[in-house]
Design an enzyme around this catalytic site. Structure first.
Site, short mmCIF file in Angstrom:
data_model
loop_
_atom_site.label_atom_id
_atom_site.label_comp_id
_atom_site.label_asym_id
_atom_site.label_seq_id
_atom_site.Cartn_x
_atom_site.Cartn_y
_atom_site.Cartn_z
CE LYS B 80 -3.87 1.98 2.49
NZ LYS B 80 -5.59 1.67 3.78
CB SER B 155 -8.25 3.96 2.77
OG SER B 155 -7.38 2.80 3.55
CB SER B 179 -7.90 0.51 5.24
OG SER B 179 -9.24 2.08 5.55
#
Lengths: 487, 492, 107
Positions: B80, B155, B179
């Site tokens: 990420k 997210s 997330s």
């Protein structure tokens, strides 16, 4: 001593906030060196630059130095936490400062001034320092600068902020508190106490009130106090300013003011209305510090004697003659303690040197190079002072030999005195030299005999010159007096 | 369309370690899949092809030299874009960090490299992890590989989509309020949020520091456990890192749930879509079939979780995001004085959702409001933690939906912040309590899109969590893609 | 914050939003100010359930952890190379970070 100088009927109320940089090897929350004066931005890492993703880890030594300060200031050492104080400023890399807020490690202590007065300590807490900003442009100051440059070497250096109660009542007392606090900080090993390098920084909260009133007046915070002298001046000027405002029917506004050393006045920095909203909240990247009894007592046991105790110990060397506060001898004691030369005095007195002599030589002469004096073998120093006490060497000769000792880092004072050609003049030799001087200056002798005392110096000088400084001034004076008394 | 996942990480690592394939070949396959499919999915902000090839070559060198190449030898991993990678862009999906190359690796990235894994790229995310759809990324949205008109969740939508699309078998995400788990559910992959403190946060760009946790995405529970084993454990650079090393998880995954007690959390069923609720009940039946005692349980305090979270997380974020001021790194928009420069930079560099949360958090902490909002939210956090503590005296695990719905359409909630926030209603309580939770795919909803069920456990009970997850996973394999459970009856 | 008392029950005002934007160093134009005021008010209304709870005597939990005394030995660790640090900076002069003029002293 208390009151507002030049304004009868007013009382001055001062509390001081002192920021002290801790003498750790590394910063508060990262392993970067805590070092003054290095090339800009060489002691930095993701943590003290506030780079995204970095996290703080607390320095154990910094915690222990803070606990040592708390112990020396008779504080409660408590479980403590860190908060974030949020404000934007380019010298603050994360745009928040990590500081102890409502749970400081030290609270509720006191400091005893040399005059015996006690000043309350509200708290002494840990926080991180900011980076250093240089202002480019003609003025070199923040106002009127074209732009600024930031160096983060100082960012994250550990600080302890020591907040006094509003117990100080005069500029001199404020100065005395700051001096005593500095001595304590140096004695604990927590700080070098160098105000000129910014490792100790003082802000003063100043208010005035009618004498006899118990209510506190509106206070102003004074910043930029770079020396003990400017602290005393700024407090005095600010108090006078406030009294003048009040006497002319005005009101003192709560604000932060800047001491302008050149103008000798304080000027407004910002008013309370402009005060920041710091949005404090508990720092989620750190966990509480919870000292147990074992940790507390280990810190307390490692603490050396504090200045007040050391001053009392030196004072006790004078036996029945008390050391008057504020007197010359009290100043000498303070100097010796400030410079950490207690041992020299104590060792000399233990070997029979009169306390007054040991104190004077240490405070006046050894103090000129305190670093060397602290390293001096006690045996050399004591032997030298004994030579003066017994009259083997004159005061002038002792000072010369002491300078040699300090320069060489030790040695045999008797040997050094011989190398210098210092031999104690016999009383016969002194008498002969005085006789020679009298014979050479009959007119002056006549005036001296008829009562012109100031000529003592003239004859002493002549004998000193003839002896190339080896004569003992006191012995010469005594011989002159003896000759004048002859029929 | 059901995308076809990559081979499992354990199979790939075994093949590389045994020499039956090379890391170079595995990584080329991953890069080719990305080149072929990411134009549509947009799971990556940055593909690190050259770096990945270099790392693969190093793994192959170690294998050839007879050295241990590590448990994830040659396995391609998506990271990420809020995890710092030394010398490679780390944008957090924000313009304000565009062009910034961190001078250091996050601890989890360093541990990946030590384990022989190959970082093939930085995955897309909602800006600063603020969002539940990966639409707030400054670099454009990620699309759900099952249906590219749908969001992948967020997210960590890029990481979830990269695994679901078969680009990589493993990915790292971060989970502040769901997330990892919510996008895992929406993309039909496994996503684990570990116990707070189990995985180092050093090098994870902070959103809400007391809630953030790094965790794995995988196509299987055992792969998720394998990656958790690699990234977990104490880190002296993170003061909130737990010093109790978690036991190796991968080895306990097959231990079953016989004798465990599972509570089905009714509050999380209440707001969920009927097709999602049905899947949760099927998963509960699977646990019961495998020997667990299952009953419904109510924990009313979790209803306050969303409100508390949307005060606490923005408050911490407002402080964490102050450093993006144009002074030391990233974007600067020039102005005459430093305040104007800070303001111009932040105004141009942050997107609307980030600004909204900074505003909300600043307000919640400001004088006059801090007691009513922020401090009150912290007290609610206590209530929730205490309620869980009571509940976990009776139950080993809690079960419910991960997300109230399957993947929603792009744009559906972008202009309605509260509706978007409600996507996290089931995942937030674990973050507030610091507990571990996992989302396991369990069939599809009426729309043919994946449903995730969430298992929750008390702090450091990852082993229990993973055992139950494996049982649910096995049952899910017997569920068909049209939304009808098959096999559960037969299994009984 | 303004001198007005906190009124969580009341509606968030445009002025408050503008003040908060100033604290956060964000510039909002008129349209954004209106939109944010509306959106933040909706979110705060949703949080009203929390604000209204009677939680006297409930201690706040800032952190799920119960750790204490996490400390580091006072030993230097290598930092960052200065050139690498300054390479990422928007403006540099004389090995320092350059910023436009600063109008106020640090608090």
């Amino acid at each position: 001593m208390s009151g507002v100088p030049g304004h009868d009927g007013w009382e001055l109320v001062v509390g001081l906030e002192v920021h002290c940089e801790l003498k750790t090897a590394t910063k508060l929350f990262c392993g970067c060196p805590n070092s003054f004066g290095d090339e800009p931005n060489t002691n930095v890492c993701p943590v003290c630059l506030g780079l995204p993703g970095s996290l703080p880890v607390l320095n154990q030594r910094a915690v222990e130095l803070a606990m040592a300060i708390g112990t020396a200031l008779h504080c409660d050492i408590r479980p403590s936490t860190f908060h974030r104080k949020n404000y934007f400023y380019p010298d603050m890399p994360k745009d928040y400062q990590i500081s102890q807020y409502d749970e400081p490690i030290n609270a509720d202590g006191w400091l005893e001034l040399p005059d015996g007065a006690r000043v309350g300590i509200v708290r002494a807490h840990l926080e991180e320092d900011t980076g250093k900003t240089t202002h480019a442009g003609a003025s070199g100051r923040i106002h009127g600068a074209d732009y600024s440059l930031v160096d983060y070497n100082r960012s994250g250096v550990p600080l302890v902020e020591i907040v006094s109660a509003p117990d100080l009542r005069s500029p001199a007392q404020a100065r005395s508190y700051a001096a005593e606090l500095r001595a304590i900080l140096v004695a604990t090993g927590a700080s070098d106490g160098k105000m000129e390098e910014g490792s100790m920084r003082v802000d003063a909260n100043v208010s005035v009130r009618r004498a006899g009133s118990s209510e506190l007046g509106t206070r102003c915070e004074i910043k930029n106090l770079n020396s003990l002298r400017s602290l005393a001046h700024a407090v005095e000027h600010e108090a006078q300013r406030q009294v003048e405002v009040l006497e002319s029917g005005g009101v003192v506004r709560q604000e932060t003011r800047h001491w302008d050393e050149d103008r000798g006045a304080t000027v407004t920095l910002r008013s309370k209305e402009e005060a920041e909203d710091y949005r404090y909240f508990l720092e989620p990247d750190l966990v509480p510090v919870v000292p147990d009894d074992g940790w507390r007592s280990a810190v307390a046991e490692a603490l050396p004697p504090m200045p007040a105790a050391r001053r009392r110990k030196l004072g006790a060397l004078f036996g029945d003659e008390p050391v008057e506060p504020g007197g010359a001898r009290s100043d000498q004691v303070a100097t010796v303690v400030d410079l950490g030369l207690d041992e020299l005095v104590e060792a000399a007195v233990a070997e029979g040197v009169p306390a007054a002599l040991a104190l004077a030589r240490t405070a006046n002469e050894a103090a000129t190079d305190a670093d060397a004096a602290r390293r001096l073998p006690l045996v050399s120093y004591v032997a030298l002072l004994r030579m003066e006490a017994t009259g083997e060497l004159t005061a002038t000769q002792v000072k010369t030999v002491l300078a040699d000792l300090l320069r060489d880092g030790g040695g045999d004072p008797a040997e050094l005195a011989r190398e210098r050609g210092f031999e104690a003049l016999s009383s016969e030799a002194v008498a002969a030299m005085v006789a020679d001087a009298i014979a050479a200056h009959p007119d002056e002798w006549g005036r001296y005999r008829s009562g012109e005392d100031k000529l003592t110096g003239f004859f002493t000088g002549a004998v000193m010159k003839a002896s190339r400084g080896q004569a003992d001034g006191k012995a010469v004076a005594a011989e002159l007096a003896r000759r004048r008394a002859e029929p | 369309m059901r995308p076809s996942p990559a081979r499992t990480a354990s199979a790939l690592a075994d093949a590389v370690r045994s020499g039956s394939t090379t890391a170079a070949a595995v990584v080329e396959e991953s890069l080719a899949a990305i080149a072929h499919g990411d134009g549509e999915v947009h799971a990556f902000v940055t593909v690190l092809a050259d770096d990945a090839r270099r790392q693969a070559a190093e793994v192959d060198r170690r294998v050839a030299a007879g050295e241990d190449p590590g448990p994830l030898a040659g396995v391609p991993v998506a990271v990420k874009d809020n995890l710092c990678t030394r010398g490679a862009p780390t944008t957090c999906g924000s313009r304000i960090l565009e062009g910034w190359h961190p001078p250091y690796d996050a601890t989890v990235v360093a541990r990946l490299r030590q384990a022989g894994a190959v970082v093939v790229g930085k995955s897309n995310m909602d800006e600063f992890a603020m969002g539940s759809s990966t639409e707030t990324s400054a670099f454009g949205p990620t699309r759900n590989p099952w249906d590219t008109s749908r969001v992948p969740g967020g997210s960590s939508g890029g990481s979830a989509a990269a695994v679901a699309a078969g680009f990589v078998p493993l990915a790292l995400g971060s989970d502040t309020g769901g997330s990892i788990r919510q996008p895992a559910a929406l993309c039909g992959v496994v996503g684990l949020k570990p116990t707070y403190g189990a995985v180092s946060r050093y090098g994870l760009v902070a959103f809400a520091s007391s809630l953030d946790q790094v965790g794995p995405f995988a196509t299987s529970v055992v792969d998720a456990a394998l990656l958790f084993d690699v990234i977990g454990g104490h880190d002296p650079l993170d003061s909130t890192s737990l010093d109790r090393l978690p036991p190796r998880m991968a080895s306990v995954v097959g231990d079953g749930v016989d004798g465990l007690s599972v509570g089905v959390l009714t509050e999380h069923l209440d707001g969920a879509a009927p097709d999602v609720v049905r899947r949760v009940h099927e998963a509960a039946e699977a646990c019961a079939a495998a020997g667990a005692s299952v009953e419904e349980v109510s924990v009313p305090e979790v209803r306050y979780g969303l409100s508390a979270y949307y005060l606490i997380a923005p408050a911490e974020a407002s402080s964490n995001l102050a450093r993006y001021d144009g002074v030391r790194f990233g974007l600067r928009v020039a102005a005459d004085d430093v305040v104007a420069m800070n303001t111009a930079t932040r105004t141009a560099g942050f997107g609307a959702e980030v600004k909204r949360r900074i505003m909300l958090g600043t307000y919640a902490l400001s004088a006059g409001y801090v007691d009513a909002y922020y401090n009150q939210a912290l007290r609610v956090r206590t209530l929730i933690a205490e309620a869980f503590a009571t509940t976990y005296r009776r139950f080993d695990l809690l079960l419910g939906p991960t997300s109230p719905t399957t993947a929603f359409a792009l744009g559906a909630k972008l202009e309605d912040p509260l509706a978007m926030y409600l996507s996290d209603v089931c995942t937030i309580p674990s973050n507030l309590a610091g507990h571990p939770a996992i989302s396991v795919p369990f069939g599809t909803g009426d729309d043919g899109l994946p449903v995730g069920v969430q298992l929750m456990a008390p702090a450091l009970a990852e082993n229990t969590l993973l055992r139950a997850a494996a049982v649910v996973e096995a049952a899910a394999a017997l569920v068909d893609g049209d939304g009808n459970a098959v096999g559960v009856e037969e299994q009984r | 914050m303004s001198a007005t008392e906190g009124t969580p029950a009341g509606r968030l005002t445009r002025q408050e939003v503008a003040h908060v934007a100033m604290l956060a160093r964000l510039h909002l134009d008129d349209e954004e100010l209106d939109r944010f005021t509306g959106q933040l008010a909706v979110i705060l209304d949703h949080a009203a359930d929390v604000a209204a709870l009677d939680l006297d005597g409930v201690p706040p939990t800032s952190h799920a952890l119960s750790l204490a005394n996490v400390l580091r030995a006072d030993e230097p660790r290598p930092g960052l190379d200065r050139d690498e640090v300054l390479a990422g900076a928007p403006d540099v002069e004389d090995h320092r970070f350059r910023v436009p003029r600063i109008l106020g002293e640090a608090p």
